[in-house]
Design a protein around this motif. Structure first.
Motif, short mmCIF file in Angstrom:
data_model
loop_
_atom_site.label_atom_id
_atom_site.label_comp_id
_atom_site.label_asym_id
_atom_site.label_seq_id
_atom_site.Cartn_x
_atom_site.Cartn_y
_atom_site.Cartn_z
N CYS A 125 2.63 102.89 47.79
CA CYS A 125 2.18 101.69 47.11
C CYS A 125 2.35 100.46 48.00
CB CYS A 125 2.96 101.51 45.80
SG CYS A 125 2.28 100.24 44.71
N THR A 126 3.44 100.43 48.76
CA THR A 126 3.64 99.34 49.73
C THR A 126 2.55 99.38 50.79
OG1 THR A 126 6.04 99.42 49.38
CG2 THR A 126 5.26 98.29 51.35
N GLY A 127 2.18 100.58 51.22
CA GLY A 127 1.10 100.73 52.18
C GLY A 127 -0.21 100.20 51.64
N TYR A 128 -0.44 100.40 50.34
CA TYR A 128 -1.65 99.85 49.72
C TYR A 128 -1.64 98.32 49.77
CZ TYR A 128 -5.09 98.53 46.20
OH TYR A 128 -6.15 97.94 45.56
N MET A 129 -0.48 97.72 49.50
CA MET A 129 -0.38 96.27 49.54
C MET A 129 -0.64 95.75 50.95
SD MET A 129 0.17 95.64 46.42
CE MET A 129 0.72 96.51 44.95
N ILE A 130 -0.14 96.49 51.94
CA ILE A 130 -0.37 96.09 53.34
C ILE A 130 -1.86 96.19 53.68
CG2 ILE A 130 0.08 96.73 55.75
CD1 ILE A 130 2.83 97.74 54.81
N TYR A 131 -2.46 97.33 53.33
CA TYR A 131 -3.89 97.53 53.62
C TYR A 131 -4.74 96.47 52.94
CZ TYR A 131 -7.80 98.86 50.66
OH TYR A 131 -8.91 98.80 49.86
N ASP A 132 -4.49 96.23 51.64
CA ASP A 132 -5.34 95.31 50.88
C ASP A 132 -5.17 93.88 51.39
OD1 ASP A 132 -7.27 95.05 48.80
OD2 ASP A 132 -5.77 94.09 47.54
N SER A 133 -3.95 93.53 51.80
CA SER A 133 -3.73 92.19 52.35
C SER A 133 -4.45 92.04 53.68
CB SER A 133 -2.22 91.96 52.54
OG SER A 133 -1.54 92.02 51.31
N PHE A 134 -4.38 93.06 54.52
CA PHE A 134 -5.02 92.99 55.84
C PHE A 134 -6.53 92.97 55.73
CE2 PHE A 134 -6.77 95.24 59.57
CZ PHE A 134 -6.43 94.34 60.55
N MET A 135 -7.08 93.89 54.93
CA MET A 135 -8.53 93.99 54.82
C MET A 135 -9.12 92.85 53.98
SD MET A 135 -9.63 96.59 56.57
CE MET A 135 -11.25 96.90 55.88
N GLY A 136 -8.50 92.59 52.84
CA GLY A 136 -9.08 91.64 51.89
C GLY A 136 -8.80 90.18 52.21
N PHE A 137 -7.67 89.90 52.89
CA PHE A 137 -7.28 88.51 53.11
C PHE A 137 -7.24 88.10 54.58
CE2 PHE A 137 -4.85 89.89 49.19
CZ PHE A 137 -5.84 89.45 48.32
N ILE A 138 -7.64 89.02 55.46
CA ILE A 138 -7.75 88.67 56.88
C ILE A 138 -9.12 89.11 57.41
CG2 ILE A 138 -6.83 89.04 59.20
CD1 ILE A 138 -4.08 89.41 58.02
N VAL A 139 -9.36 90.42 57.46
CA VAL A 139 -10.57 90.95 58.09
C VAL A 139 -11.84 90.46 57.38
CG1 VAL A 139 -11.86 93.05 58.64
CG2 VAL A 139 -9.37 92.98 58.95
N GLU A 140 -11.90 90.61 56.05
CA GLU A 140 -13.14 90.36 55.32
C GLU A 140 -13.36 88.89 54.99
OE1 GLU A 140 -13.29 94.81 53.27
OE2 GLU A 140 -12.75 93.07 52.06
N VAL A 141 -12.38 88.04 55.23
CA VAL A 141 -12.57 86.59 54.98
C VAL A 141 -12.46 85.80 56.29
CG1 VAL A 141 -11.79 86.73 52.59
CG2 VAL A 141 -10.11 86.30 54.40
#
Length: 303
Positions: A125-141
């Motif tokens: 679940c922590t890994g999901y938070m890391i992934y979603d933060s990286f993809m959704g709030f860095i890469v895709e924006v």
């Protein structure tokens, strides 16, 4: 081989749904947070396939005719969210049923398979938070020359991810309170597949490629009803039992197992999330009261 080893330890007590989690965790090379015995490597390794799946789902949507817009990127993240919740919930249920329910319980004294399963599920679940933060709030924006550009909602979700990760990680650090984290995760994730499907269908109804799919508005309305009922059950009925007992247990029993300042932080976080869900609770109640409104779904699809 790892699963067979688990079975040899105590086949009667290890729930089958947890054996793969335990095997994955034990076979993963350990990378410990500095100054602790908390393995962070498993979380990082989980973030990689989640990120890859998000990219695959995005291109799958492109293949089926979705346009190359932020809505498609958002929908692909929702598909990954469904995968995350669907994998996590069965494991959490097995964990909650396998040991005596004491939210503030110590981890020490539990069977080794249980400890490894807990680290695997909370690490995933922590890994999901890391992934979603990286993809959704860095890469895709990311905007060239400006870096990541976040909206107010983005900052809110990013804060949620950070605080949730701190809750899970801190229970692993003090080796207590993990059951409180898992019960909150269970009821929090239980409605998530329906919520993410709702968000995907909302975006689908706005896509030109989906406007001729006559059954899509009906599916949207039916899923919205299911999600609303599930959300009310989790956030109203279940919460009315879980939160008072969890609060009592953490404050009275928990002070023997964890620092009081940390317990107060846990309670602040879980009540903060619960109060933050109040607007959605009211929306869900209104949805159930009004019943299926196929005409409104059709109108939504014409936007």
């Amino acid at each position: 081989m790892a699963i067979e080893k688990i079975a040899m330890e105590d086949d009667t007590n290890v729930p089958h749904v947890l054996k793969i989690w335990i095997a994955l965790y034990r076979s993963s090379p350990k990378v410990y947070l500095p100054g602790t015995d908390i393995d962070f490597g498993f979380s990082l390794r989980c973030a990689i396939p989640l990120s890859v799946s998000r990219i695959i789902f995005r291109h799958a949507l492109y293949y089926f005719g979705w346009d190359q817009s932020k809505d498609t990127i958002y929908a692909s993240g929702c598909v990954t969210g469904i995968c995350h919740s669907s994998l996590l919930v069965p494991g959490l249920l097995a964990m909650l049923l396998s040991q005596k329910y004491v939210p503030s319980a110590k981890l020490q004294g539990s069977p080794q398979w249980y400890q490894d399963a807990m680290h695997a599920l909370l690490g995933f679940c922590t890994g999901y938070m890391i992934y979603d933060s990286f993809m959704g709030f860095i890469v895709e924006v990311w905007q060239p020359g400006r870096g990541p550009v976040l909206s107010s909602d983005d900052w809110m979700y990013l804060g949620h991810h950070i605080l949730t990760s701190l809750y899970m990680t801190s229970t692993r650090w003090v080796k207590a309170g993990h059951i409180s984290a898992m019960v909150l995760m269970f009821f929090g994730e239980l409605s998530n597949p329906f919520m993410n499907l709702k968000l995907i269908l909302e975006k689908a109804l706005e896509q030109d490629c989906c406007k001729d799919v006559t059954w899509l508005p009906t599916l949207f309305v039916c899923n919205e009803q299911v999600f609303s009922i599930c959300y009310i059950i989790c956030r109203v009925f279940a919460a009315s039992f879980v939160f008072p007992h969890l609060t009592y247990d953490l404050l009275i029993r928990g002070k023997k197992n964890a620092p009081m300042w940390l317990i107060l932080c846990w309670l602040f976080l879980c009540y903060g999330v619960q109060f933050g869900s109040i607007p959605m609770i009211y929306t869900s109640i209104d949805t159930v009261k009004n019943g299926p409104l196929l005409s409104s779904a059709g109108a939504h699809g014409e936007l």
